[in-house]
Design a protein around this motif. Structure first.
Motif, PDB file in Angstrom:
ATOM      1  N   GLY A 367       0.810  -1.166  -0.203  1.00  0.00           N
ATOM      2  CA  GLY A 367      -0.414   0.115  -1.027  1.00  0.00           C
ATOM      3  C   GLY A 367       0.986   1.168   0.419  1.00  0.00           C
ATOM      4  N   ILE A 368       1.868   1.339  -0.100  1.00  0.00           N
ATOM      5  CA  ILE A 368       2.856   2.236  -0.054  1.00  0.00           C
ATOM      6  C   ILE A 368       2.578   3.012  -1.406  1.00  0.00           C
ATOM      7  CG2 ILE A 368       4.618   1.481  -2.346  1.00  0.00           C
ATOM      8  CD1 ILE A 368       6.544   3.078  -0.473  1.00  0.00           C
ATOM      9  N   GLU A 369       2.429   4.411  -1.600  1.00  0.00           N
ATOM     10  CA  GLU A 369       1.911   5.331  -2.324  1.00  0.00           C
ATOM     11  C   GLU A 369       2.797   5.336  -3.500  1.00  0.00           C
ATOM     12  OE1 GLU A 369       3.418   6.087   1.464  1.00  0.00           O
ATOM     13  OE2 GLU A 369       2.210   7.524   1.535  1.00  0.00           O
ATOM     14  N   LEU A 370       3.010   4.216  -4.693  1.00  0.00           N
ATOM     15  CA  LEU A 370       3.402   4.427  -5.724  1.00  0.00           C
ATOM     16  C   LEU A 370       2.920   3.384  -6.147  1.00  0.00           C
ATOM     17  CD1 LEU A 370       7.371   4.138  -4.504  1.00  0.00           C
ATOM     18  CD2 LEU A 370       5.900   6.315  -6.105  1.00  0.00           C
ATOM     19  N   PRO A 371       2.599   4.268  -7.658  1.00  0.00           N
ATOM     20  CA  PRO A 371       1.812   3.417  -9.019  1.00  0.00           C
ATOM     21  C   PRO A 371       2.640   2.250  -8.757  1.00  0.00           C
ATOM     22  CG  PRO A 371       3.039   5.380 -10.038  1.00  0.00           C
ATOM     23  CD  PRO A 371       2.717   5.116  -8.558  1.00  0.00           C
ATOM     24  N   GLY A 372       1.510   1.152  -9.919  1.00  0.00           N
ATOM     25  CA  GLY A 372       2.241  -0.157  -9.956  1.00  0.00           C
ATOM     26  C   GLY A 372       3.231  -1.618  -9.023  1.00  0.00           C
ATOM     27  N   GLU A 373       3.345  -0.729  -7.847  1.00  0.00           N
ATOM     28  CA  GLU A 373       3.070  -1.944  -6.942  1.00  0.00           C
ATOM     29  C   GLU A 373       2.922  -3.206  -7.456  1.00  0.00           C
ATOM     30  OE1 GLU A 373       3.758  -2.952  -2.230  1.00  0.00           O
ATOM     31  OE2 GLU A 373       2.053  -1.318  -2.578  1.00  0.00           O
ATOM     32  N   GLU A 374       3.577  -4.394  -7.652  1.00  0.00           N
ATOM     33  CA  GLU A 374       3.281  -6.064  -7.456  1.00  0.00           C
ATOM     34  C   GLU A 374       2.696  -6.434  -5.901  1.00  0.00           C
ATOM     35  OE1 GLU A 374       2.826  -7.622 -10.262  1.00  0.00           O
ATOM     36  OE2 GLU A 374       4.102  -6.478 -12.173  1.00  0.00           O
ATOM     37  N   ASP A 375       1.924  -7.378  -6.398  1.00  0.00           N
ATOM     38  CA  ASP A 375       0.698  -8.123  -5.188  1.00  0.00           C
ATOM     39  C   ASP A 375       2.296  -9.452  -4.450  1.00  0.00           C
ATOM     40  OD1 ASP A 375      -0.962  -6.709  -6.023  1.00  0.00           O
ATOM     41  OD2 ASP A 375      -1.684  -8.082  -6.230  1.00  0.00           O
ATOM     42  N   GLY A 376       3.494  -9.627  -5.529  1.00  0.00           N
ATOM     43  CA  GLY A 376       4.302 -10.677  -5.536  1.00  0.00           C
ATOM     44  C   GLY A 376       3.695 -12.479  -4.820  1.00  0.00           C
ATOM     45  N   LEU A 377       4.387 -13.161  -5.341  1.00  0.00           N
ATOM     46  CA  LEU A 377       3.214 -14.476  -5.504  1.00  0.00           C
ATOM     47  C   LEU A 377       3.889 -15.143  -4.417  1.00  0.00           C
ATOM     48  CD1 LEU A 377       1.881 -16.018  -7.405  1.00  0.00           C
ATOM     49  CD2 LEU A 377       4.338 -16.847  -8.350  1.00  0.00           C
ATOM     50  N   LEU A 378       2.245 -15.594  -3.397  1.00  0.00           N
ATOM     51  CA  LEU A 378       2.107 -16.823  -2.604  1.00  0.00           C
ATOM     52  C   LEU A 378       1.341 -17.731  -3.437  1.00  0.00           C
ATOM     53  CD1 LEU A 378       2.712 -17.726   0.342  1.00  0.00           C
ATOM     54  CD2 LEU A 378       1.128 -16.433   0.972  1.00  0.00           C
ATOM     55  N   PRO A 379       1.255 -19.035  -3.792  1.00  0.00           N
ATOM     56  CA  PRO A 379       0.553 -19.799  -4.019  1.00  0.00           C
ATOM     57  C   PRO A 379      -0.873 -20.043  -2.981  1.00  0.00           C
ATOM     58  CG  PRO A 379       2.318 -20.161  -4.018  1.00  0.00           C
ATOM     59  CD  PRO A 379       2.810 -19.408  -3.321  1.00  0.00           C
ATOM     60  N   LEU A 380      -1.997 -20.684  -3.408  1.00  0.00           N
ATOM     61  CA  LEU A 380      -2.990 -21.374  -3.052  1.00  0.00           C
ATOM     62  C   LEU A 380      -2.610 -22.578  -1.665  1.00  0.00           C
ATOM     63  CD1 LEU A 380      -5.954 -20.146  -5.502  1.00  0.00           C
ATOM     64  CD2 LEU A 380      -4.812 -19.352  -3.100  1.00  0.00           C
ATOM     65  N   PRO A 381      -3.032 -22.710  -0.843  1.00  0.00           N
ATOM     66  CA  PRO A 381      -2.507 -23.848  -0.204  1.00  0.00           C
ATOM     67  C   PRO A 381      -2.958 -24.878  -0.943  1.00  0.00           C
ATOM     68  CG  PRO A 381      -3.899 -22.415   1.223  1.00  0.00           C
ATOM     69  CD  PRO A 381      -4.137 -21.897   0.188  1.00  0.00           C
ATOM     70  N   SER A 382      -3.852 -25.264  -1.618  1.00  0.00           N
ATOM     71  CA  SER A 382      -4.122 -26.676  -2.656  1.00  0.00           C
ATOM     72  C   SER A 382      -3.123 -26.680  -3.429  1.00  0.00           C
ATOM     73  CB  SER A 382      -5.569 -25.951  -3.581  1.00  0.00           C
ATOM     74  OG  SER A 382      -5.403 -25.215  -4.545  1.00  0.00           O
ATOM     75  N   GLN A 383      -1.971 -25.681  -4.002  1.00  0.00           N
ATOM     76  CA  GLN A 383      -0.727 -26.365  -4.287  1.00  0.00           C
ATOM     77  C   GLN A 383       0.506 -26.661  -3.606  1.00  0.00           C
ATOM     78  OE1 GLN A 383      -0.527 -22.064  -6.276  1.00  0.00           O
ATOM     79  NE2 GLN A 383      -0.591 -23.070  -8.302  1.00  0.00           N
TER      80      GLN A 383
END
Length: 553
Positions: A367-383
């Motif tokens: 939520g840092i005040e900059l455009p274009g921030e990526e979410d990262g990747l955390l696979p769902l538990p089913s994976q």
């Protein structure tokens, strides 16, 4: 009675004659009048205005608007014989426009020349060449603030970084300038107004949490380190772990926000917020903290490392095949033990670990005040089948951004509270009214103070005894963790592509600073984080202390 009728008749007749004459002049004007009128010309154009300024936490100006000359040509007065003279002052790409047939009465020749360059051209007094003053964005620190501040387009609209984030408040509509020429082609500016608003300098302003002195130190160290190690990309971010204030943010490769020829490829990406990569071993203290906080591991837990371990259909090995023997929780962090962490990863239920990592800020933007921030990747538990839980405990199979990692290490540093990183201290609109105020915001408590203290001790020992020795600083006790990870591509890890990182804080027992260094695909001096990322961290800390800056924030 008859006399009065005669007077009215004469007046009526005179009115008809005058009306006919006016009607005749309007429809069939004199040729001399037509020629004179056609030599007159007026045009309304939009000229860029001043944007609000951007300053650092100490009110040092980082971005401002400066006056420039913009030149245009009126084909009605332009003489092609003047082209050789003009070509000595303007680039070939500009003057080539005048070799083609010109239509209309207004054609931009070149926008936003420096005042000295514009004055040189206008002093030639070439027929048909005119100039108006516009405003252009200027960045006093050049590349040192580029990815952070961003840039604007030719019309001064924010396109990236802070410039884009707060554009709605610091952008000023263009001025409407009315231009008039006389029969000789002389130019007069009759009026200058803003689009429906009063033409005044804007009072808008953005104040950042950045300290320009620290930014300069961090940026120089990262740029030099990335160049020396032949890295494809790099990132560095320094923040206050207590408040969440971002004090410095740097990305490599650099670009010049005032030179669009440097706007190429990956140069415009802010790697601190927009680069996703597998963190590797730098994630181990976070995973250890999760296991301890939930009771799956205690301070008395011990693990056996024989150099490798078989999980499902995979074998997890230590670097160099080294067997560490019996280890406690501290030794696992100090030695960056893969086997020990794999065992811990397999202890915890996958849904629990997934939710815990989410609570630490992974897989979601900060939520840092900059455009274009990526979410990262955390696979769902089913994976998370087979060896996946063990791999994630090693920092594989999960992808993060440097700002997420800084946020997570801040929680260890400050006693267990995840705070949102923020970059903007205050924003003022065009009327000078404050419309945004940045402040500390707690996201969640992820560790107890006791567990956080144990992790700080483990990370201090990792610097003194383990893989982070080259980050150690004589003047202050730093703590931190190295991370060396392979890069995955289409489900397979590339053999010779790595990401090296070091995340740490100081003083370790009562931290004021968290600093994350990441080098992507280094090729010159090896790829082990302890050898290439840790020294960059050390150089930054030492320079802060030597300049006295470390004592002033």
């Amino acid at each position: 009675m008859r006399g009065s009728r005669s007077i009215w008749f004469v007046l009526y007749l005179a009115f008809l004659i005058v009306s006919f004459k006016v009607f005749q002049l309007c429809l069939f004007p004199d040729s001399k009048v037509v020629t004179w009128a056609r030599s007159q010309y007026w045009q309304q154009i939009l000229a860029t205005s001043s944007r609000g300024i951007i300053t650092d936490r100490n009110d040092v100006t980082l971005a401002l608007s400066v006056p420039k000359w913009s030149l245009f040509v009126d084909p009605a007065f332009w003489e092609a014989s003047q082209l050789p003279v003009l070509s000595r002052y303007l680039p070939k790409g500009v003057t080539d426009k005048l070799k083609r047939p010109l239509e209309g009465r207004f054609i931009w020749l070149v926008r936003k020349l420096s005042l000295s360059e514009g004055e040189k051209v206008l002093s030639l007094k070439l027929k048909g060449i005119y100039g108006i003053k516009e405003m252009e964005r200027s960045y006093p620190f050049g590349r040192h603030m580029a990815h952070l501040l961003g840039f604007v387009d030719i019309d001064e609209k924010g396109l990236a970084g802070v410039e884009k984030q707060w554009d709605v408040f610091i952008y000023t509509p263009p001025e409407i300038k009315t231009l008039v020429r006389d029969a000789a082609g002389n130019l007069f500016e009759m009026a200058s107004t803003l689009s429906g608003e009063e033409a005044v300098l804007p009072k808008s302003k953005v104040t950042l949490t950045i300290d320009w002195r620290l930014q300069y130190i961090v940026d120089n160290a990262l740029q030099n380190g990335a160049t020396e190690n032949g890295a494809e990309w790099a990132a560095a971010v320094c923040m206050n772990p207590i408040t969440g204030e971002v004090l410095a943010m740097s990305s490599y490769p650099p670009y010049d926000p005032e030179n669009r020829s440097t706007f190429a490829g990956e140069r415009l990406r802010n790697n601190v917020t927009g680069r996703v990569y597998e963190p590797g071993s730098v994630l181990k203290p976070i995973m250890m903290g999760i296991a301890m906080e939930s009771g799956y591991v205690t301070s008395g837990s011990v693990f056996r490392c024989g150099g490798s371990i078989r999980i499902a259909d995979h074998t997890i090995r230590e670097v160099g095949g080294r067997a560490h023997g019996t280890e406690d929780i501290y030794k696992i962090i100090i030695n960056s033990c893969n086997v020990g962490m794999a065992q811990i990863g397999m202890m915890m239920p996958v849904n629990f670990t997934y939710n815990a990592l989410r609570s630490w800020g992974f897989g979601v933007p900060t939520g840092i005040e900059l455009p274009g921030e990526e979410d990262g990747l955390l696979p769902l538990p089913s994976q998370w089948w087979g060896v996946v839980p063990a791999n994630i405990a090693l920092g594989q199979g999960i992808a993060v951004t440097p700002i997420q990692l800084a946020q997570a290490f801040s929680a260890i540093a400050n006693g267990g509270v995840l705070v949102r990183p923020y970059l903007t201290k205050a924003v003022f609109d065009g009327n000078g009214e404050e419309v945004y105020y940045g402040q500390r915001r707690e996201v969640a408590r992820v560790l107890s103070p006791q567990t956080a203290k144990m992790m700080r001790t483990a990370l201090r020992r990792a610097v003194v005894e383990g893989t982070g020795k080259r980050a150690d600083v004589e003047a202050v006790k730093v703590a931190g963790k190295t991370g060396t990870a392979q890069v995955a591509h289409r489900g397979q890890y590339l053999k010779d592509v790595h990401v090296a990182s070091f995340a740490g804080f100081w003083p370790y027992d009562n931290p004021n600073y968290v600093l994350v260094i990441v080098l992507g695909n280094p090729r010159e001096k090896g790829y082990m984080a302890g050898a290439i990322a840790a020294p960059i961290f050390k150089s930054i800390v030492e320079e802060m202390i030597s300049t006295g800056l470390e004592l002033n924030n």
